[in-house]
Design a protein around this motif. Structure first.
Motif, PDB file in Angstrom:
ATOM      1  N   THR A  83     -37.039  19.875 -11.059  1.00 16.48           N
ATOM      2  CA  THR A  83     -36.481  20.633  -9.943  1.00 16.48           C
ATOM      3  C   THR A  83     -36.931  19.931  -8.673  1.00 16.48           C
ATOM      4  OG1 THR A  83     -36.545  22.715 -11.149  1.00 16.48           O
ATOM      5  CG2 THR A  83     -36.513  22.873  -8.748  1.00 16.48           C
ATOM      6  N   LYS A 120     -32.118  20.548 -10.949  1.00 18.34           N
ATOM      7  CA  LYS A 120     -31.916  21.673 -10.027  1.00 18.34           C
ATOM      8  C   LYS A 120     -32.492  21.316  -8.655  1.00 18.34           C
ATOM      9  CE  LYS A 120     -33.068  26.503  -9.341  1.00 18.34           C
ATOM     10  NZ  LYS A 120     -33.483  27.780  -9.880  1.00 18.34           N
ATOM     11  N   PRO A 132     -23.625  23.910  -1.630  1.00 21.52           N
ATOM     12  CA  PRO A 132     -24.023  24.034  -3.053  1.00 21.52           C
ATOM     13  C   PRO A 132     -22.852  23.849  -4.021  1.00 21.52           C
ATOM     14  CG  PRO A 132     -25.099  25.724  -1.771  1.00 21.52           C
ATOM     15  CD  PRO A 132     -24.132  25.052  -0.848  1.00 21.52           C
ATOM     16  N   GLU A 133     -21.664  24.292  -3.615  1.00 19.88           N
ATOM     17  CA  GLU A 133     -20.487  24.165  -4.507  1.00 19.88           C
ATOM     18  C   GLU A 133     -20.107  22.704  -4.748  1.00 19.88           C
ATOM     19  OE1 GLU A 133     -17.305  26.113  -2.508  1.00 19.88           O
ATOM     20  OE2 GLU A 133     -18.506  27.925  -2.236  1.00 19.88           O
ATOM     21  N   GLU A 138     -27.378  22.810 -10.433  1.00 18.87           N
ATOM     22  CA  GLU A 138     -27.635  24.084  -9.739  1.00 18.87           C
ATOM     23  C   GLU A 138     -28.343  23.846  -8.389  1.00 18.87           C
ATOM     24  OE1 GLU A 138     -30.014  26.700 -12.160  1.00 18.87           O
ATOM     25  OE2 GLU A 138     -30.227  28.123 -10.497  1.00 18.87           O
ATOM     26  N   ALA A 140     -30.228  26.133  -5.559  1.00 18.43           N
ATOM     27  CA  ALA A 140     -30.686  27.448  -5.070  1.00 18.43           C
ATOM     28  C   ALA A 140     -30.796  27.334  -3.547  1.00 18.43           C
ATOM     29  CB  ALA A 140     -32.021  27.807  -5.699  1.00 18.43           C
ATOM     30  N   ASN A 301     -37.883  30.590 -12.092  1.00 17.38           N
ATOM     31  CA  ASN A 301     -37.468  29.551 -13.051  1.00 17.38           C
ATOM     32  C   ASN A 301     -38.305  29.562 -14.302  1.00 17.38           C
ATOM     33  OD1 ASN A 301     -35.739  28.565 -11.204  1.00 17.38           O
ATOM     34  ND2 ASN A 301     -36.748  26.610 -10.900  1.00 17.38           N
TER      35      ASN A 301
END
Ligand code: R5P
Length: 302
Positions: A83, A120, A132-133, A138, A140, A301
């Motif tokens: 991450t 992530k 983010p899209e 992913e 956050a 997480n």
């Protein structure tokens, strides 16, 4: 979980680790005389979920490269996942094509982050909520607005009727509406700001909304401080007597320190998404920490 820090904001990484009750894991980062880096993970990471904390400003190119190398080192050593905590995500300004012939910088960064195996990203107050899209992994997307709301309530000590939230540009309207809701419907106003893309020159034409005695400017970042200077001048002219500034990311480039200190702002609140060196601090500055919020997200997480 193992937590690593790049060199761009170690104090933030240390606070996050402390919040999680974990030590920072060891990395060896050797810099060759020409600036090239050699990165080695010293802790065992086999089968571990790993976290790398590395905001990317200032010197985005250096910090991104370091992050890519840390991610590669950890994955080669057998980590289960990575991450990346990138509280300030550089190159997000160019998240689409604004003018013909330009690079879409964020798309380049996205491809590399994904290619090096990061699974992530945790980031804070992106310039646009649609970022983010654009990622396949992913993202956050956290916000410092709740931290700001708490501080605003402390400053105004109940006199909500005297206050107005102000977005220094149209791009911040969504942000200011969310904060207004958090503060029980505090009124808000928006400055119509224009930036010449070729020269970078700013102009502000009008304020939409009623200005009150206390004006609280909220923005995602402060770079040169020119937006804040322009906004405080306009607010003063329109009757604001006390002006506070809240901005998530203290990019603080060029002469930002002096521009902000000399501005009509009483205080300038920023967060520690980017480390502020001592020489860039100034008396009106106050730094709020996002470490607890990031640690909270990492706990979800695990
Ligand atoms: C722009 O749209 C951003 O929200 C900030 O207002 C801007 O990046 C601040 O830049 P500067 O401090 O250089 O005016």
């Amino acid at each position: 979980m193992k937590i690593f820090s790049g060199t761009s904001n170690k104090p933030l990484a240390q606070k996050i680790a402390k919040n999680l009750g974990l030590p920072l894991s060891d990395l060896e980062i050797f810099v060759f005389p020409d600036g090239e880096k050699r990165v080695r993970a010293l802790d065992k990471v086999v089968g571990e979920d790993c976290v790398v904390v590395q905001p990317t400003s200032p010197e985005p190119d250096k910090n991104y490269m370091e992050l890519f190398l840390i991610a590669d080192a950890i994955l080669r050593n057998g980590a289960k996942s990575i991450t990346a905590v990138i509280p300030y995500l550089s190159y997000q300004r160019q998240d689409r094509l604004f003018r013909e012939g330009e690079a879409v910088s964020l798309d380049v960064i996205r491809k590399i982050l994904e290619a090096v195996g990061i699974s992530k990203i945790i980031t804070i107050d992106l310039h646009s909520v649609r970022i983010p899209e654009l990622f396949k992994i992913e993202v956050a997307h956290l916000s410092a607005l709740s931290i700001f709301a708490e501080k605003i309530l402390e400053i105004i000590r109940g006199s909500v009727a005297d206050c107005v939230l102000v977005s220094p540009d149209m791009g911040g309207v969504r942000r200011i509406k969310i904060l207004s809701e958090m503060l029980g419907g505090m009124p808000y106003a928006v400055i119509v700001k224009n930036r010449n893309l070729a020269t970078g020159k700013l102009t502000a034409s009008e304020i939409q909304g009623e200005i009150k005695k206390r004006a609280i400017i909220v923005d995602d970042m402060i770079s040169t401080g020119e937006t804040i200077k322009l906004a405080t001048e306009l607010l003063r002219k329109n009757g604001a007597k006390e002006i506070y500034v809240f901005a998530t990311h203290p990019v603080f480039s060029k002469d930002a320190k002096n521009v902000l200190q000399k501005s009509y702002a009483e205080r300038v609140f920023v967060t520690d998404t980017i480390e502020i060196p001592k020489e860039k601090e100034f008396p009106k500055l106050e730094i709020l920490s996002v470490s607890e919020m990031i640690a909270g997200q990492l706990k979800k997480n695990s």
